[in-house]
Write a protein that holds these residues in place. Structure first.
Motif, PDB file in Angstrom:
ATOM      1  N   GLY A 156      -4.217 -13.514   2.292  1.00 22.61           N
ATOM      2  CA  GLY A 156      -5.557 -12.953   2.332  1.00 22.61           C
ATOM      3  C   GLY A 156      -5.683 -11.768   1.484  1.00 22.61           C
ATOM      4  O   GLY A 156      -4.823 -11.783   0.619  1.00 22.61           O
ATOM      5  N   GLY A 157      -6.740 -11.344   1.399  1.00 22.94           N
ATOM      6  CA  GLY A 157      -6.905 -10.285   0.302  1.00 22.94           C
ATOM      7  C   GLY A 157      -7.746  -9.163   0.893  1.00 22.94           C
ATOM      8  O   GLY A 157      -7.991  -9.005   2.221  1.00 22.94           O
ATOM      9  N   ILE A 158      -7.573  -7.925   0.185  1.00 21.21           N
ATOM     10  CA  ILE A 158      -8.427  -6.729   0.840  1.00 21.21           C
ATOM     11  C   ILE A 158      -9.362  -6.263  -0.196  1.00 21.21           C
ATOM     12  O   ILE A 158      -9.156  -6.235  -1.657  1.00 21.21           O
ATOM     13  CB  ILE A 158      -7.383  -5.734   1.141  1.00 21.21           C
ATOM     14  N   VAL A 159     -10.455  -5.900   0.339  1.00 15.69           N
ATOM     15  CA  VAL A 159     -11.500  -4.910  -0.579  1.00 15.69           C
ATOM     16  C   VAL A 159     -11.614  -3.571  -0.233  1.00 15.69           C
ATOM     17  O   VAL A 159     -11.985  -3.336   0.986  1.00 15.69           O
ATOM     18  CB  VAL A 159     -12.600  -5.778  -0.803  1.00 15.69           C
ATOM     19  N   GLU A 160     -11.515  -2.723  -0.909  1.00 11.76           N
ATOM     20  CA  GLU A 160     -11.696  -1.268  -0.739  1.00 11.76           C
ATOM     21  C   GLU A 160     -12.628  -0.440  -1.518  1.00 11.76           C
ATOM     22  O   GLU A 160     -12.997  -0.749  -2.696  1.00 11.76           O
ATOM     23  CB  GLU A 160     -10.249  -0.732  -0.711  1.00 11.76           C
ATOM     24  N   HIS A 161     -13.088   0.478  -0.896  1.00 17.04           N
ATOM     25  CA  HIS A 161     -14.464   1.438  -1.525  1.00 17.04           C
ATOM     26  C   HIS A 161     -13.505   2.409  -2.365  1.00 17.04           C
ATOM     27  O   HIS A 161     -13.369   3.503  -1.882  1.00 17.04           O
ATOM     28  CB  HIS A 161     -15.306   2.010  -0.636  1.00 17.04           C
ATOM     29  N   CYS A 162     -13.129   2.030  -3.453  1.00 15.94           N
ATOM     30  CA  CYS A 162     -12.273   2.788  -4.424  1.00 15.94           C
ATOM     31  C   CYS A 162     -12.603   2.525  -5.857  1.00 15.94           C
ATOM     32  O   CYS A 162     -12.650   1.203  -6.217  1.00 15.94           O
ATOM     33  CB  CYS A 162     -10.906   2.612  -4.271  1.00 15.94           C
ATOM     34  N   GLY A 163     -13.285   3.474  -6.425  1.00 18.42           N
ATOM     35  CA  GLY A 163     -13.781   3.135  -7.780  1.00 18.42           C
ATOM     36  C   GLY A 163     -14.757   2.119  -8.119  1.00 18.42           C
ATOM     37  O   GLY A 163     -15.786   2.205  -7.159  1.00 18.42           O
ATOM     38  N   SER A 164     -14.669   0.958  -8.743  1.00 16.92           N
ATOM     39  CA  SER A 164     -15.563   0.055  -9.033  1.00 16.92           C
ATOM     40  C   SER A 164     -15.337  -1.401  -8.322  1.00 16.92           C
ATOM     41  O   SER A 164     -15.730  -2.299  -8.406  1.00 16.92           O
ATOM     42  CB  SER A 164     -16.106  -0.370 -10.378  1.00 16.92           C
ATOM     43  N   LEU A 165     -14.176  -1.191  -7.364  1.00 23.41           N
ATOM     44  CA  LEU A 165     -13.934  -2.642  -6.843  1.00 23.41           C
ATOM     45  C   LEU A 165     -15.031  -3.051  -5.716  1.00 23.41           C
ATOM     46  O   LEU A 165     -15.242  -4.241  -5.702  1.00 23.41           O
ATOM     47  CB  LEU A 165     -12.682  -2.082  -5.575  1.00 23.41           C
ATOM     48  N   VAL A 166     -16.007  -2.148  -5.161  1.00 21.72           N
ATOM     49  CA  VAL A 166     -16.762  -2.587  -4.348  1.00 21.72           C
ATOM     50  C   VAL A 166     -18.307  -2.908  -5.298  1.00 21.72           C
ATOM     51  O   VAL A 166     -18.566  -3.836  -5.657  1.00 21.72           O
ATOM     52  CB  VAL A 166     -17.146  -2.098  -3.097  1.00 21.72           C
TER      53      VAL A 166
ATOM     54  N   PRO B 245      -8.438 -16.991   2.298  1.00 19.66           N
ATOM     55  CA  PRO B 245      -8.468 -17.178   3.614  1.00 19.66           C
ATOM     56  C   PRO B 245      -9.257 -16.206   4.573  1.00 19.66           C
ATOM     57  O   PRO B 245      -9.956 -16.443   5.459  1.00 19.66           O
ATOM     58  CB  PRO B 245      -7.122 -17.580   3.967  1.00 19.66           C
ATOM     59  N   LEU B 246      -8.634 -14.924   4.328  1.00 21.83           N
ATOM     60  CA  LEU B 246      -9.385 -13.693   4.823  1.00 21.83           C
ATOM     61  C   LEU B 246      -9.405 -12.456   3.952  1.00 21.83           C
ATOM     62  O   LEU B 246      -8.925 -12.747   3.022  1.00 21.83           O
ATOM     63  CB  LEU B 246      -8.697 -13.489   6.262  1.00 21.83           C
ATOM     64  N   LEU B 247     -10.339 -11.654   4.404  1.00 21.65           N
ATOM     65  CA  LEU B 247     -10.593 -10.544   3.502  1.00 21.65           C
ATOM     66  C   LEU B 247     -10.787  -9.395   4.477  1.00 21.65           C
ATOM     67  O   LEU B 247     -11.605  -9.248   5.281  1.00 21.65           O
ATOM     68  CB  LEU B 247     -11.930 -10.703   2.903  1.00 21.65           C
ATOM     69  N   ARG B 248      -9.963  -8.416   4.060  1.00 22.93           N
ATOM     70  CA  ARG B 248      -9.782  -7.097   4.861  1.00 22.93           C
ATOM     71  C   ARG B 248     -10.747  -6.129   4.464  1.00 22.93           C
ATOM     72  O   ARG B 248     -10.709  -5.820   3.206  1.00 22.93           O
ATOM     73  CB  ARG B 248      -8.244  -6.727   5.068  1.00 22.93           C
TER      74      ARG B 248
ATOM     75  N   ASP C 241     -19.761 -14.126 -10.619  1.00 27.07           N
ATOM     76  CA  ASP C 241     -18.614 -14.495 -11.185  1.00 27.07           C
ATOM     77  C   ASP C 241     -17.359 -14.044 -10.456  1.00 27.07           C
ATOM     78  O   ASP C 241     -16.489 -14.593 -10.472  1.00 27.07           O
ATOM     79  CB  ASP C 241     -18.698 -13.581 -12.599  1.00 27.07           C
ATOM     80  N   THR C 242     -17.644 -12.754  -9.797  1.00 28.06           N
ATOM     81  CA  THR C 242     -16.547 -12.466  -8.909  1.00 28.06           C
ATOM     82  C   THR C 242     -16.174 -13.439  -7.917  1.00 28.06           C
ATOM     83  O   THR C 242     -15.146 -13.793  -7.446  1.00 28.06           O
ATOM     84  CB  THR C 242     -16.895 -11.089  -8.418  1.00 28.06           C
ATOM     85  N   ALA C 243     -17.520 -13.973  -7.357  1.00 24.90           N
ATOM     86  CA  ALA C 243     -17.288 -14.923  -6.230  1.00 24.90           C
ATOM     87  C   ALA C 243     -16.746 -16.248  -6.603  1.00 24.90           C
ATOM     88  O   ALA C 243     -15.878 -16.671  -5.920  1.00 24.90           O
ATOM     89  CB  ALA C 243     -18.801 -15.198  -5.779  1.00 24.90           C
ATOM     90  N   GLY C 244     -17.043 -16.513  -7.780  1.00 30.77           N
ATOM     91  CA  GLY C 244     -16.531 -17.916  -8.268  1.00 30.77           C
ATOM     92  C   GLY C 244     -14.927 -17.879  -8.358  1.00 30.77           C
ATOM     93  O   GLY C 244     -14.229 -18.573  -8.070  1.00 30.77           O
ATOM     94  N   ALA C 245     -14.660 -16.548  -9.314  1.00 27.98           N
ATOM     95  CA  ALA C 245     -13.034 -16.267  -9.194  1.00 27.98           C
ATOM     96  C   ALA C 245     -12.401 -16.487  -7.970  1.00 27.98           C
ATOM     97  O   ALA C 245     -11.533 -16.969  -7.532  1.00 27.98           O
ATOM     98  CB  ALA C 245     -12.846 -15.166 -10.012  1.00 27.98           C
ATOM     99  N   LEU C 246     -12.920 -15.911  -6.697  1.00 25.05           N
ATOM    100  CA  LEU C 246     -12.325 -15.724  -5.622  1.00 25.05           C
ATOM    101  C   LEU C 246     -12.307 -17.114  -4.875  1.00 25.05           C
ATOM    102  O   LEU C 246     -11.415 -17.410  -4.092  1.00 25.05           O
ATOM    103  CB  LEU C 246     -13.095 -14.674  -4.787  1.00 25.05           C
ATOM    104  N   ARG C 247     -13.387 -17.715  -4.977  1.00 31.65           N
ATOM    105  CA  ARG C 247     -13.625 -19.147  -4.470  1.00 31.65           C
ATOM    106  C   ARG C 247     -12.447 -19.914  -4.948  1.00 31.65           C
ATOM    107  O   ARG C 247     -11.572 -21.014  -4.416  1.00 31.65           O
ATOM    108  CB  ARG C 247     -14.842 -19.731  -4.819  1.00 31.65           C
ATOM    109  N   GLU C 248     -12.184 -19.820  -6.435  1.00 28.47           N
ATOM    110  CA  GLU C 248     -11.034 -20.548  -7.159  1.00 28.47           C
ATOM    111  C   GLU C 248      -9.754 -20.227  -6.584  1.00 28.47           C
ATOM    112  O   GLU C 248      -9.013 -21.211  -6.600  1.00 28.47           O
ATOM    113  CB  GLU C 248     -11.455 -20.312  -8.614  1.00 28.47           C
ATOM    114  N   VAL C 249      -9.495 -18.918  -6.274  1.00 25.98           N
ATOM    115  CA  VAL C 249      -8.062 -18.521  -5.946  1.00 25.98           C
ATOM    116  C   VAL C 249      -7.977 -19.242  -4.452  1.00 25.98           C
ATOM    117  O   VAL C 249      -6.991 -19.427  -4.093  1.00 25.98           O
ATOM    118  CB  VAL C 249      -7.885 -17.086  -5.910  1.00 25.98           C
ATOM    119  N   GLY C 250      -9.019 -18.954  -3.631  1.00 20.04           N
ATOM    120  CA  GLY C 250      -9.044 -19.368  -2.419  1.00 20.04           C
ATOM    121  C   GLY C 250      -8.483 -18.169  -1.496  1.00 20.04           C
ATOM    122  O   GLY C 250      -7.446 -17.833  -1.269  1.00 20.04           O
TER     123      GLY C 250
END
Length: 204
Positions: free
Chosen positions: A1-11, A37-40, A26-35
């Motif tokens: 899985g992955g994590i997204v945090e409110h730090c700098g420009s991550l969000v 399964p869950l996002l914290r 562009d971000t969504a496309g890259a994440l879909r390509e990686v796959g």
């Protein structure tokens, strides 16, 4: 899985367009390509000072808070509903991390109510009023983030965290007994052994 945090420009500027709040393709496309399964979300260290009520309702009315963890202004324009929508767009299961630092077990339980309960209770009705009549159905919830950390808001030792896990679990599962709870482990074995031995029945 992955994590997204409110730090700098991550969000803001990373996951979503900082001006419009729309998911960046562009971000969504890259994440879909990686796959993914869950996002914290919402962190990370940010979660230990985050109050979910700040990030729901009309975006223009949400409060701008000074984030004590990263010492930055948080506009709260990316909140629970935007996060769930992003997960759906990415094909990722949502995984919310409850604030076990400056937050309370009741606050976490009300967040479960907002996300998962169908009916006329106040927080379920609030979600519906915000344009989401059907529950979000968030299956996975974390009880805090790195609570042992020296710089963590609401830092706790293992005894304190065991009590936190029991209380958060008790109230959150009263709202939705089907959710699965994740507790905070550490690289120190003593922490993990005691947590599993004394509170293992309270998390999944």
């Amino acid at each position: 899985g992955g994590i997204v945090e409110h730090c700098g420009s991550l969000v803001y500027g990373g996951l979503v367009d900082a001006r419009t709040g729309a998911l960046r393709e562009d971000t969504a496309g890259a994440l879909r390509e990686v796959g993914v399964p869950l996002l914290r979300w919402p962190g990370g260290n940010f979660a230990s000072g985050y109050h979910w009520q700040d990030g729901v309702g009309p975006r223009e009315r949400r409060p701008v808070r000074f984030d004590l963890e990263w010492q930055a202004e948080e506009p709260n324009t990316f909140g629970t509903d935007e996060y769930v929508a992003a997960c759906r767009a990415l094909g990722a299961a949502p995984y919310l991390c409850a604030n076990a630092g400056s937050g309370t077990a009741e606050e976490a339980a009300r967040w479960v109510e907002y996300c998962n309960r169908d009916g006329r209770s106040s927080h379920a009705a609030l979600r519906a009023a915000n344009g989401h009549p059907r529950p979000h159905g968030v299956p996975l919830w974390g009880i805090g983030n790195e609570v042992y950390g020296r710089g963590q808001i609401g830092r706790a030792d293992v005894d304190g965290y065991i009590g936190t896990v029991k209380e958060f679990s008790r109230l959150m599962k009263k709202v939705d007994p089907t959710i699965r709870l994740v507790a905070v482990g550490w690289e120190r074995a003593e922490w993990n052994f005691r947590l599993v031995k004394e509170a293992g029945e309270y998390f999944d």
